[in-house]
Design a protein around this motif. Structure first.
Motif, PDB file in Angstrom:
ATOM      1  N   ILE A 182      28.011 -93.925  -3.407  1.00 47.74           N
ATOM      2  CA  ILE A 182      27.613 -94.872  -2.370  1.00 47.74           C
ATOM      3  C   ILE A 182      26.372 -94.358  -1.640  1.00 47.74           C
ATOM      4  O   ILE A 182      25.421 -95.110  -1.376  1.00 47.74           O
ATOM      5  CB  ILE A 182      28.770 -95.119  -1.385  1.00 47.74           C
ATOM      6  CG1 ILE A 182      29.948 -95.783  -2.106  1.00 47.74           C
ATOM      7  CG2 ILE A 182      28.307 -95.969  -0.208  1.00 47.74           C
ATOM      8  CD1 ILE A 182      29.650 -97.121  -2.737  1.00 47.74           C
ATOM      9  N   ASP A 209      36.328-106.277  -2.338  1.00 50.22           N
ATOM     10  CA  ASP A 209      36.433-105.738  -0.977  1.00 50.22           C
ATOM     11  C   ASP A 209      37.900-105.842  -0.549  1.00 50.22           C
ATOM     12  O   ASP A 209      38.398-106.947  -0.330  1.00 50.22           O
ATOM     13  CB  ASP A 209      35.532-106.497  -0.011  1.00 50.22           C
ATOM     14  CG  ASP A 209      35.480-105.859   1.371  1.00 50.22           C
ATOM     15  OD1 ASP A 209      36.409-105.088   1.679  1.00 50.22           O
ATOM     16  OD2 ASP A 209      34.536-106.138   2.130  1.00 50.22           O
ATOM     17  N   ASP A 263      31.599-102.369  -6.206  1.00 47.98           N
ATOM     18  CA  ASP A 263      30.635-103.352  -6.716  1.00 47.98           C
ATOM     19  C   ASP A 263      31.054-103.894  -8.077  1.00 47.98           C
ATOM     20  O   ASP A 263      30.850-105.068  -8.382  1.00 47.98           O
ATOM     21  CB  ASP A 263      29.247-102.702  -6.857  1.00 47.98           C
ATOM     22  CG  ASP A 263      28.751-102.107  -5.563  1.00 47.98           C
ATOM     23  OD1 ASP A 263      28.467-102.877  -4.636  1.00 47.98           O
ATOM     24  OD2 ASP A 263      28.651-100.864  -5.478  1.00 47.98           O
ATOM     25  N   LEU A 264      31.628-103.008  -8.909  1.00 43.45           N
ATOM     26  CA  LEU A 264      31.980-103.375 -10.284  1.00 43.45           C
ATOM     27  C   LEU A 264      33.469-103.604 -10.468  1.00 43.45           C
ATOM     28  O   LEU A 264      33.922-103.850 -11.581  1.00 43.45           O
ATOM     29  CB  LEU A 264      31.521-102.268 -11.246  1.00 43.45           C
ATOM     30  CG  LEU A 264      30.021-101.995 -11.258  1.00 43.45           C
ATOM     31  CD1 LEU A 264      29.717-100.696 -11.989  1.00 43.45           C
ATOM     32  CD2 LEU A 264      29.285-103.148 -11.915  1.00 43.45           C
ATOM     33  N   GLU A 316      22.794-109.268 -11.470  1.00 44.58           N
ATOM     34  CA  GLU A 316      23.125-109.668 -10.100  1.00 44.58           C
ATOM     35  C   GLU A 316      24.280-110.664 -10.089  1.00 44.58           C
ATOM     36  O   GLU A 316      25.161-110.604  -9.223  1.00 44.58           O
ATOM     37  CB  GLU A 316      21.885-110.267  -9.419  1.00 44.58           C
ATOM     38  CG  GLU A 316      20.759-109.276  -9.190  1.00 44.58           C
ATOM     39  CD  GLU A 316      21.181-108.105  -8.303  1.00 44.58           C
ATOM     40  OE1 GLU A 316      22.011-108.311  -7.389  1.00 44.58           O
ATOM     41  OE2 GLU A 316      20.677-106.981  -8.524  1.00 44.58           O
ATOM     42  N   LYS A 349      25.567 -98.707  -7.963  1.00 45.27           N
ATOM     43  CA  LYS A 349      26.612 -99.719  -8.011  1.00 45.27           C
ATOM     44  C   LYS A 349      27.847 -99.056  -8.617  1.00 45.27           C
ATOM     45  O   LYS A 349      27.770 -98.432  -9.676  1.00 45.27           O
ATOM     46  CB  LYS A 349      26.177-100.928  -8.837  1.00 45.27           C
ATOM     47  CG  LYS A 349      24.943-101.637  -8.280  1.00 45.27           C
ATOM     48  CD  LYS A 349      25.160-102.119  -6.855  1.00 45.27           C
ATOM     49  CE  LYS A 349      23.944-102.859  -6.322  1.00 45.27           C
ATOM     50  NZ  LYS A 349      24.108-103.266  -4.894  1.00 45.27           N
ATOM     51  N   THR A 350      28.976 -99.203  -7.926  1.00 48.44           N
ATOM     52  CA  THR A 350      30.112 -98.333  -8.207  1.00 48.44           C
ATOM     53  C   THR A 350      31.360 -99.100  -8.629  1.00 48.44           C
ATOM     54  O   THR A 350      31.702-100.119  -8.041  1.00 48.44           O
ATOM     55  CB  THR A 350      30.429 -97.490  -6.953  1.00 48.44           C
ATOM     56  OG1 THR A 350      29.255 -96.773  -6.581  1.00 48.44           O
ATOM     57  CG2 THR A 350      31.549 -96.510  -7.222  1.00 48.44           C
ATOM     58  N   GLN A 377      32.161-109.460  -9.955  1.00 48.04           N
ATOM     59  CA  GLN A 377      33.025-108.286 -10.013  1.00 48.04           C
ATOM     60  C   GLN A 377      33.324-107.670  -8.647  1.00 48.04           C
ATOM     61  O   GLN A 377      34.284-106.914  -8.508  1.00 48.04           O
ATOM     62  CB  GLN A 377      32.392-107.216 -10.915  1.00 48.04           C
ATOM     63  CG  GLN A 377      32.367-107.563 -12.386  1.00 48.04           C
ATOM     64  CD  GLN A 377      33.752-107.764 -12.961  1.00 48.04           C
ATOM     65  OE1 GLN A 377      34.053-108.785 -13.562  1.00 48.04           O
ATOM     66  NE2 GLN A 377      34.643-106.803 -12.762  1.00 48.04           N
ATOM     67  N   HIS A 378      32.510-107.962  -7.659  1.00 53.55           N
ATOM     68  CA  HIS A 378      32.624-107.288  -6.363  1.00 53.55           C
ATOM     69  C   HIS A 378      34.036-107.408  -5.789  1.00 53.55           C
ATOM     70  O   HIS A 378      34.641-108.479  -5.794  1.00 53.55           O
ATOM     71  CB  HIS A 378      31.622-107.872  -5.370  1.00 53.55           C
ATOM     72  CG  HIS A 378      31.692-107.227  -4.019  1.00 53.55           C
ATOM     73  ND1 HIS A 378      31.154-105.994  -3.767  1.00 53.55           N
ATOM     74  CD2 HIS A 378      32.260-107.639  -2.859  1.00 53.55           C
ATOM     75  CE1 HIS A 378      31.390-105.662  -2.498  1.00 53.55           C
ATOM     76  NE2 HIS A 378      32.053-106.647  -1.930  1.00 53.55           N
ATOM     77  N   LEU A 398      27.488-108.750 -10.739  1.00 54.19           N
ATOM     78  CA  LEU A 398      27.937-108.017  -9.564  1.00 54.19           C
ATOM     79  C   LEU A 398      28.666-108.937  -8.582  1.00 54.19           C
ATOM     80  O   LEU A 398      29.673-108.540  -7.976  1.00 54.19           O
ATOM     81  CB  LEU A 398      26.749-107.348  -8.866  1.00 54.19           C
ATOM     82  CG  LEU A 398      26.087-106.188  -9.611  1.00 54.19           C
ATOM     83  CD1 LEU A 398      24.863-105.698  -8.849  1.00 54.19           C
ATOM     84  CD2 LEU A 398      27.063-105.039  -9.825  1.00 54.19           C
ATOM     85  N   PHE A 422      24.218 -97.750 -12.245  1.00 51.82           N
ATOM     86  CA  PHE A 422      25.632 -97.894 -11.918  1.00 51.82           C
ATOM     87  C   PHE A 422      26.450 -96.705 -12.402  1.00 51.82           C
ATOM     88  O   PHE A 422      25.995 -95.899 -13.229  1.00 51.82           O
ATOM     89  CB  PHE A 422      26.200 -99.202 -12.480  1.00 51.82           C
ATOM     90  CG  PHE A 422      26.272 -99.284 -13.988  1.00 51.82           C
ATOM     91  CD1 PHE A 422      27.410 -98.858 -14.674  1.00 51.82           C
ATOM     92  CD2 PHE A 422      25.223 -99.828 -14.721  1.00 51.82           C
ATOM     93  CE1 PHE A 422      27.488 -98.956 -16.063  1.00 51.82           C
ATOM     94  CE2 PHE A 422      25.292 -99.938 -16.110  1.00 51.82           C
ATOM     95  CZ  PHE A 422      26.433 -99.499 -16.779  1.00 51.82           C
TER      96      PHE A 422
END
Length: 255
Positions: A99, A249, A134-135, A240, A104-105, A246-247, A243, A75
């Motif tokens: 990316i 979008d 992701d984070l 997992e 994982k960003t 925290q994800h 993630l 990450f």
């Protein structure tokens, strides 16, 4: 009145000077040893901490993050913004590289004590734009490099305001700080926050933490110069789950 013999007086002066020199040497040696002890990174057992990552900003320059992934890193946190209006000029490029490499960003913001929290949150959101994370985001809270003379209650209020604003936008901010910063700014104001702690002892703090920054001078393939090294506090299954929590979008939260 008794006059000291010149030869005796000279010997006394030389003895005092010698003693002073020894004390200065001892003081420097003690300070150097303490600094080395405090800043020497501890051994990190990969079986105990299988998830590793880095954090970067424009200071790392051009990077080959494909090589970083090939070396086993999972990450990356990328500096996005600072204060009211500053945006890291390399954020977009670093994000695209991360990316592409499959890291994982997450994005981080350097929190300024002397600026309103909501204003800072908006600056971070503008820097992130429509990029999924992701984070999620992290808020870097530390005295080093920050404004002086701002009272503690004001700092805490501004930090809480920033966190609450980001929560409303669908983000679960991670708080980055050190042990002193945790006590001053986090412990009694943001209980239960996701903690990213900087420290050079194992464990890094007597509190629940999720990410540990344990080295400021790491050597990472694909990156020139020193890099901050981090680990996640858990196994791959816990990673997992983290993630998923925290994800972020932006499109999901704009509907």
């Amino acid at each position: 009145m008794f006059l000291t013999d010149p030869k005796t007086r000279k010997k006394d002066i030389l003895a005092a000077a010698g003693f002073l020199a020894v004390m200065v040497f001892v003081g420097i040696a003690a300070w150097t040893g303490w600094k080395y002890y405090k800043e020497t990174p501890p051994y990190i057992d990969p079986a105990r901490y299988p998830i590793s990552g880095i954090d970067v900003s424009r200071h790392q320059g051009m990077m080959n993050l494909d090589a970083t992934v090939a070396a086993g890193f999972d990450f990356i946190f990328i500096k996005a913004s600072e204060g009211e209006s500053y945006k890291d000029p390399n954020f977009r490029l670093n994000y695209d590289k991360a990316i592409h490499a499959g890291l994982k960003t997450g994005a981080y913001h350097f929190f300024r004590f002397d600026i309103d929290g909501i204003t800072q949150a908006r600056n971070l959101m503008e820097a992130v734009g429509n990029r999924p994370l992701d984070l999620g985001v992290a808020i870097d809270v530390e005295e080093h490099g920050n404004a002086r003379g701002v009272d503690m209650e004001t700092i805490q209020f501004r930090l809480i305001s920033m966190v609450e604003y980001l929560n409303l936008k669908g983000l679960r901010p991670i708080i980055y700080t050190n042990a002193r910063g945790y006590v001053d700014f986090v412990e009694n104001t943001l209980p239960g926050c996701v903690l990213w702690i900087c420290g050079f002892t194992d464990p890094p703090i007597a509190a629940e933490w999720t990410i540990w920054q344990y080295n400021h001078r790491g050597e990472v393939p694909g990156i020139k110069g020193p890099v901050d090294l981090n680990v996640f506090n858990g196994d791959r299954s816990q990673w997992e789950t983290f993630l998923l929590e925290q994800h972020y979008d932006p499109e999901e939260h704009s509907k």
